[in-house]
Design a protein around this motif. Sequence first.
Motif, short mmCIF file in Angstrom:
data_model
loop_
_atom_site.label_atom_id
_atom_site.label_comp_id
_atom_site.label_asym_id
_atom_site.label_seq_id
_atom_site.Cartn_x
_atom_site.Cartn_y
_atom_site.Cartn_z
N THR A 21 5.74 0.70 17.55
CA THR A 21 4.86 1.55 16.73
C THR A 21 5.68 2.35 15.72
OG1 THR A 21 3.34 1.74 18.60
CG2 THR A 21 3.02 3.27 16.78
N VAL A 22 6.86 2.83 16.14
CA VAL A 22 7.75 3.55 15.22
C VAL A 22 8.17 2.62 14.07
CG1 VAL A 22 10.05 4.58 14.96
CG2 VAL A 22 8.61 5.20 16.90
N ILE A 23 8.55 1.39 14.42
CA ILE A 23 8.91 0.40 13.40
C ILE A 23 7.76 0.19 12.42
CG2 ILE A 23 9.47 -2.04 13.01
CD1 ILE A 23 10.96 -1.97 15.71
N ALA A 24 6.55 0.06 12.98
CA ALA A 24 5.37 -0.16 12.13
C ALA A 24 5.09 1.04 11.23
CB ALA A 24 4.16 -0.45 13.01
N LEU A 25 5.24 2.25 11.76
CA LEU A 25 5.00 3.46 10.95
C LEU A 25 5.98 3.55 9.78
CD1 LEU A 25 4.33 6.11 13.77
CD2 LEU A 25 2.68 5.32 12.05
N VAL A 26 7.25 3.29 10.05
CA VAL A 26 8.26 3.33 8.98
C VAL A 26 8.02 2.17 8.01
CG1 VAL A 26 10.72 3.20 8.44
CG2 VAL A 26 9.95 4.48 10.45
N GLY A 27 7.73 0.99 8.57
CA GLY A 27 7.55 -0.20 7.74
C GLY A 27 6.35 -0.15 6.82
N THR A 28 5.32 0.58 7.20
CA THR A 28 4.14 0.68 6.34
C THR A 28 4.27 1.81 5.31
OG1 THR A 28 3.00 2.10 7.95
CG2 THR A 28 2.56 -0.25 8.05
N THR A 29 5.30 2.65 5.45
CA THR A 29 5.52 3.75 4.50
C THR A 29 6.62 3.40 3.49
OG1 THR A 29 4.90 5.32 6.24
CG2 THR A 29 6.00 6.22 4.30
N VAL A 30 7.75 2.89 4.00
CA VAL A 30 8.85 2.48 3.12
C VAL A 30 8.64 1.00 2.81
CG1 VAL A 30 11.34 2.49 2.78
CG2 VAL A 30 10.30 4.14 4.34
N VAL A 31 7.90 0.72 1.76
CA VAL A 31 7.46 -0.65 1.45
C VAL A 31 8.35 -1.24 0.35
CG1 VAL A 31 5.50 -2.06 0.75
CG2 VAL A 31 5.11 0.06 2.01
N PRO A 32 8.97 -2.41 0.59
CA PRO A 32 9.87 -2.99 -0.43
C PRO A 32 9.22 -3.16 -1.80
CG PRO A 32 10.14 -4.15 1.65
CD PRO A 32 8.99 -3.20 1.84
N TYR A 33 7.96 -3.63 -1.82
CA TYR A 33 7.38 -3.91 -3.15
C TYR A 33 7.15 -2.64 -3.97
CZ TYR A 33 2.26 -2.98 -2.39
OH TYR A 33 1.02 -2.41 -2.20
N ASN A 34 7.07 -1.49 -3.29
CA ASN A 34 6.91 -0.24 -4.03
C ASN A 34 8.15 0.11 -4.85
OD1 ASN A 34 4.31 0.55 -3.59
ND2 ASN A 34 4.75 1.81 -1.81
N LEU A 35 9.33 -0.30 -4.38
CA LEU A 35 10.56 -0.06 -5.14
C LEU A 35 10.52 -0.81 -6.47
CD1 LEU A 35 13.12 -0.34 -2.19
CD2 LEU A 35 12.28 1.76 -3.25
N PHE A 36 10.01 -2.04 -6.44
CA PHE A 36 9.87 -2.82 -7.66
C PHE A 36 8.79 -2.24 -8.56
CE2 PHE A 36 11.67 -5.70 -4.55
CZ PHE A 36 12.64 -6.39 -5.28
N LEU A 37 7.66 -1.90 -7.96
CA LEU A 37 6.53 -1.36 -8.72
C LEU A 37 6.90 -0.06 -9.41
CD1 LEU A 37 3.49 -1.58 -9.42
CD2 LEU A 37 3.01 -0.31 -7.33
N HIS A 38 7.56 0.83 -8.68
CA HIS A 38 7.89 2.15 -9.22
C HIS A 38 8.85 2.06 -10.40
CE1 HIS A 38 8.62 6.65 -8.05
NE2 HIS A 38 7.97 6.51 -9.17
N ALA A 39 9.93 1.25 -10.25
CA ALA A 39 10.91 1.12 -11.33
C ALA A 39 10.25 0.59 -12.61
CB ALA A 39 12.05 0.19 -10.89
N SER A 40 9.33 -0.35 -12.45
CA SER A 40 8.64 -0.91 -13.62
C SER A 40 7.69 0.10 -14.26
CB SER A 40 7.86 -2.17 -13.23
OG SER A 40 8.73 -3.18 -12.78
N LEU A 41 6.95 0.82 -13.43
CA LEU A 41 5.95 1.77 -13.95
C LEU A 41 6.60 2.93 -14.70
CD1 LEU A 41 3.42 1.93 -10.96
CD2 LEU A 41 3.12 0.76 -13.15
N VAL A 42 7.68 3.49 -14.14
CA VAL A 42 8.32 4.63 -14.82
C VAL A 42 8.97 4.20 -16.12
CG1 VAL A 42 8.70 5.97 -12.71
CG2 VAL A 42 10.49 4.41 -13.50
N SER A 43 9.48 2.95 -16.18
CA SER A 43 10.10 2.48 -17.42
C SER A 43 9.07 2.33 -18.54
CB SER A 43 10.83 1.15 -17.19
OG SER A 43 9.93 0.11 -16.91
N GLU A 44 7.80 2.11 -18.15
CA GLU A 44 6.73 2.02 -19.14
C GLU A 44 6.20 3.40 -19.54
OE1 GLU A 44 3.61 -0.67 -18.27
OE2 GLU A 44 4.93 -2.40 -17.99
N LYS A 45 6.23 4.33 -18.58
CA LYS A 45 5.66 5.66 -18.86
C LYS A 45 6.65 6.57 -19.59
CE LYS A 45 3.21 9.54 -16.69
NZ LYS A 45 1.93 9.39 -17.43
#
Length: 408
Positions: free
Chosen positions: A196-220
């Motif tokens: 459950t601890v693994i699942a809690l961390v895994g659903t919060t620190v999401v790999p695809y968010n790192l890609f999404l965030h870098a792209s979004l801030v570069s546009e904004k």
Amino acid sequence: MKNWFKNVGPGVLVSAAFIGPGTVTVCTLAGVNFQFALLWALLLSIISCIVLQEMAARLGIVSQAGLSESIRKEIQHPILRGLAITLVLSAIVIGNAAYEAGNITGAVLGITAVLSPLEVQLGSSFSLNIWSVLIGAIAFSLLYIGNYKILERVFIGLVALMSISFIITAFLTQPDFSAILEGMFVPKMGTDGILTVIALVGTTVVPYNLFLHASLVSEKWKDASKIKTARKELTAAIILGGIVSMAIVICAAAPNLVNVSSAADLAVGLNPLFGEYATWFIAIGLLAAGITSAITAPLASAYVVKGCFGWESGIKSAKFRAVWISILSLGVLFSSLRFSPIEIIRFAQIANGLLLPVIAMFLFWIVNKTSVMGKYKNSLLQNILGTIIIVISIFLGAKSIYSVLQNF
């Protein structure tokens, strides 16, 4: 206040992305099975998420490139670059296609918690869920418009709705606040709690968010002077997302809840305890969580493919749209026909278990490169925190892969 709203955006999308139906379900099970005992794992997740997302945002603003594009440019060895791109495409694109059905189904569960199901029978074997198609149509419309400012405003509204819904419901349960503080700052786990601890961390620190965030801030933001603004915005947004996750745990920890295995069950279970209002709040929160994730998963996939293949065209291009339309269509299809692509999801879980520490290490490496970041490279404190998070992510990734392989 006007200036504050002007700077809100990418961080809110990241927060909305990690609070999807999967997170709601995991937090529900954590609350039902362990009450407040695993809140410390969420606190750890929030801190880790802020540290890694800040690095991704800084990279996006300074380099004016997405994370997948940086991988393609900075890894010089062709074989290593090919392996990295293959892993990223496998985990993010195939993984998001598999998870998209869950995002849409989660939104449908929110609707059907208070409204009747709408289905059309297709022969003797299949029935078409009309609510799934409707959710898919909403996501399609918002993505096809291709206007970043409209997306921002929609997400701000949905995150606000989701936050109010879950937080109010948490207060309705009248929790023991001293027990909440103990759960946040006194780590407890036991053998039964590790997954459950693994699942809690895994659903919060999401790999695809790192890609999404870098792209979004570069546009904004086009100027490195905006790093401080981006840091404040993402910190506030992720903390809010963490509070929402904790509120879900608190709701599920309410006494006398039995036979709860999902957020939909939670909505039904709270009804006799706290009345119809609690059911509506949970249902609205789950609907908002499902819609936000149903939009961000295809969007992140499109940005990843764009960076991996070096496309210069933007969010309104035919190639970009073809990627997110494919992901969204598969999600609608699997959700509306109630088909669960179990083997694909297992593959995606293994790939993501490998991907998070690999991407965290790459991110750590590139934000320490003076040639890329200049004076905005990592500080000593950021390096210490980054190292700790990478070690934790390697451990959790290994545990996640092991737990999936055991189920084969």
